[in-house]
Design a protein around this motif. Sequence first.
Motif, short mmCIF file in Angstrom:
data_model
loop_
_atom_site.label_atom_id
_atom_site.label_comp_id
_atom_site.label_asym_id
_atom_site.label_seq_id
_atom_site.Cartn_x
_atom_site.Cartn_y
_atom_site.Cartn_z
N GLN A 1 -8.24 -18.54 27.39
CA GLN A 1 -8.41 -18.04 26.02
C GLN A 1 -8.61 -19.19 25.04
OE1 GLN A 1 -5.16 -16.68 23.39
NE2 GLN A 1 -6.18 -14.67 23.46
N LEU A 2 -9.65 -19.07 24.24
CA LEU A 2 -9.89 -20.01 23.14
C LEU A 2 -9.40 -19.35 21.87
CD1 LEU A 2 -12.41 -20.37 25.28
CD2 LEU A 2 -13.09 -22.02 23.56
N GLN A 3 -8.78 -20.14 21.02
CA GLN A 3 -8.30 -19.67 19.73
C GLN A 3 -9.07 -20.43 18.65
OE1 GLN A 3 -4.32 -20.97 20.61
NE2 GLN A 3 -3.64 -18.89 21.03
N PHE A 4 -9.54 -19.71 17.63
CA PHE A 4 -10.34 -20.31 16.57
C PHE A 4 -9.56 -20.29 15.27
CE2 PHE A 4 -13.15 -18.89 19.85
CZ PHE A 4 -14.03 -19.95 19.99
N PHE A 5 -9.69 -21.38 14.50
CA PHE A 5 -8.91 -21.57 13.28
C PHE A 5 -9.81 -21.92 12.10
CE2 PHE A 5 -6.35 -22.58 16.93
CZ PHE A 5 -5.14 -21.93 16.67
N THR B 1 -15.84 -19.01 8.60
CA THR B 1 -14.88 -19.98 8.07
C THR B 1 -14.19 -20.77 9.19
OG1 THR B 1 -13.20 -18.25 8.01
CG2 THR B 1 -14.42 -18.66 5.96
N ALA B 2 -14.51 -20.47 10.45
CA ALA B 2 -13.91 -21.20 11.58
C ALA B 2 -14.38 -22.65 11.58
CB ALA B 2 -14.28 -20.53 12.89
N THR B 3 -13.43 -23.57 11.76
CA THR B 3 -13.76 -24.99 11.78
C THR B 3 -13.23 -25.72 13.01
OG1 THR B 3 -11.78 -25.54 10.51
CG2 THR B 3 -13.82 -25.17 9.25
N ARG B 4 -12.26 -25.11 13.72
CA ARG B 4 -11.63 -25.78 14.85
C ARG B 4 -11.31 -24.75 15.95
NH1 ARG B 4 -11.03 -30.86 13.47
NH2 ARG B 4 -9.67 -31.44 15.17
N PHE B 5 -11.05 -25.27 17.16
CA PHE B 5 -10.62 -24.39 18.25
C PHE B 5 -9.55 -25.09 19.09
CE2 PHE B 5 -13.93 -26.80 20.40
CZ PHE B 5 -13.41 -26.99 21.67
N HIS B 6 -8.88 -24.28 19.91
CA HIS B 6 -7.79 -24.75 20.75
C HIS B 6 -7.77 -23.85 21.99
CE1 HIS B 6 -3.96 -26.81 21.35
NE2 HIS B 6 -3.35 -25.66 21.54
N LEU B 7 -7.29 -24.37 23.10
CA LEU B 7 -7.10 -23.55 24.30
C LEU B 7 -5.66 -23.08 24.36
CD1 LEU B 7 -9.05 -25.52 27.04
CD2 LEU B 7 -9.90 -23.86 25.37
N ASN B 8 -5.47 -21.80 24.62
CA ASN B 8 -4.14 -21.23 24.74
C ASN B 8 -3.52 -21.76 26.04
OD1 ASN B 8 -1.90 -19.64 25.31
ND2 ASN B 8 -2.85 -17.76 24.57
N TYR C 1 -7.65 -33.47 24.19
CA TYR C 1 -6.77 -32.62 23.38
C TYR C 1 -5.69 -32.03 24.27
CZ TYR C 1 -10.71 -33.05 20.25
OH TYR C 1 -11.70 -33.56 19.45
N ALA C 2 -4.49 -31.88 23.74
CA ALA C 2 -3.37 -31.30 24.49
C ALA C 2 -3.20 -29.84 24.09
CB ALA C 2 -2.10 -32.08 24.22
N ALA C 3 -3.37 -28.95 25.04
CA ALA C 3 -3.20 -27.53 24.76
C ALA C 3 -1.75 -27.19 24.41
CB ALA C 3 -3.68 -26.69 25.95
N THR C 4 -0.82 -28.03 24.83
CA THR C 4 0.60 -27.77 24.55
C THR C 4 1.01 -28.16 23.14
OG1 THR C 4 1.12 -29.91 25.52
CG2 THR C 4 1.29 -27.97 26.97
N ILE C 5 0.13 -28.83 22.40
CA ILE C 5 0.41 -29.20 21.01
C ILE C 5 -0.44 -28.29 20.12
CG2 ILE C 5 0.35 -31.04 19.28
CD1 ILE C 5 0.48 -33.05 21.63
N GLY C 6 0.20 -27.34 19.47
CA GLY C 6 -0.53 -26.34 18.70
C GLY C 6 -1.43 -26.90 17.62
N SER C 7 -1.06 -28.03 17.05
CA SER C 7 -1.87 -28.62 15.98
C SER C 7 -2.98 -29.53 16.51
CB SER C 7 -0.97 -29.41 15.03
OG SER C 7 -0.33 -30.46 15.74
#
Length: 131
Positions: free
Chosen positions: A32-36, A61-68, A88-94
Amino acid sequence: CSAPVVGPTVGSATVTGRVVADTTLLGVANVQLQFFNSVGTQIGTATTDSCGYFVAVIPSTATRFHLNPATINATFFYRQYDYTGKSYAATIGSCTAPLPAVSDGTVTTLPGAIRLKSTTQPPPPPPTGCT
């Protein structure tokens, strides 16, 4: 496997890409990708298909993403990923990766695959892309 063919969505941005294993370049399913947006609010998600491809219809307005991290199989992969030369570390939410500019009614494909780090390799160094 081949990338899905998608068209633009009126009123939303569409982002496509692929999550692969770094050692084999084979697609990784069910990540899962999460968009911010720019203030860090999650505004959308997408999940990879059986070949590692995803299609996300998200606000422009999405500018960044992260893997859950909960969706990365820890038996096979470290919860860290590479994208456009940074890690990038998926375990670091920021610790989120930048999206290319997106806009309503357009399809944007990520400029490179998101590469998960295989546990068959030594542990990866600390992430370089976190801000």
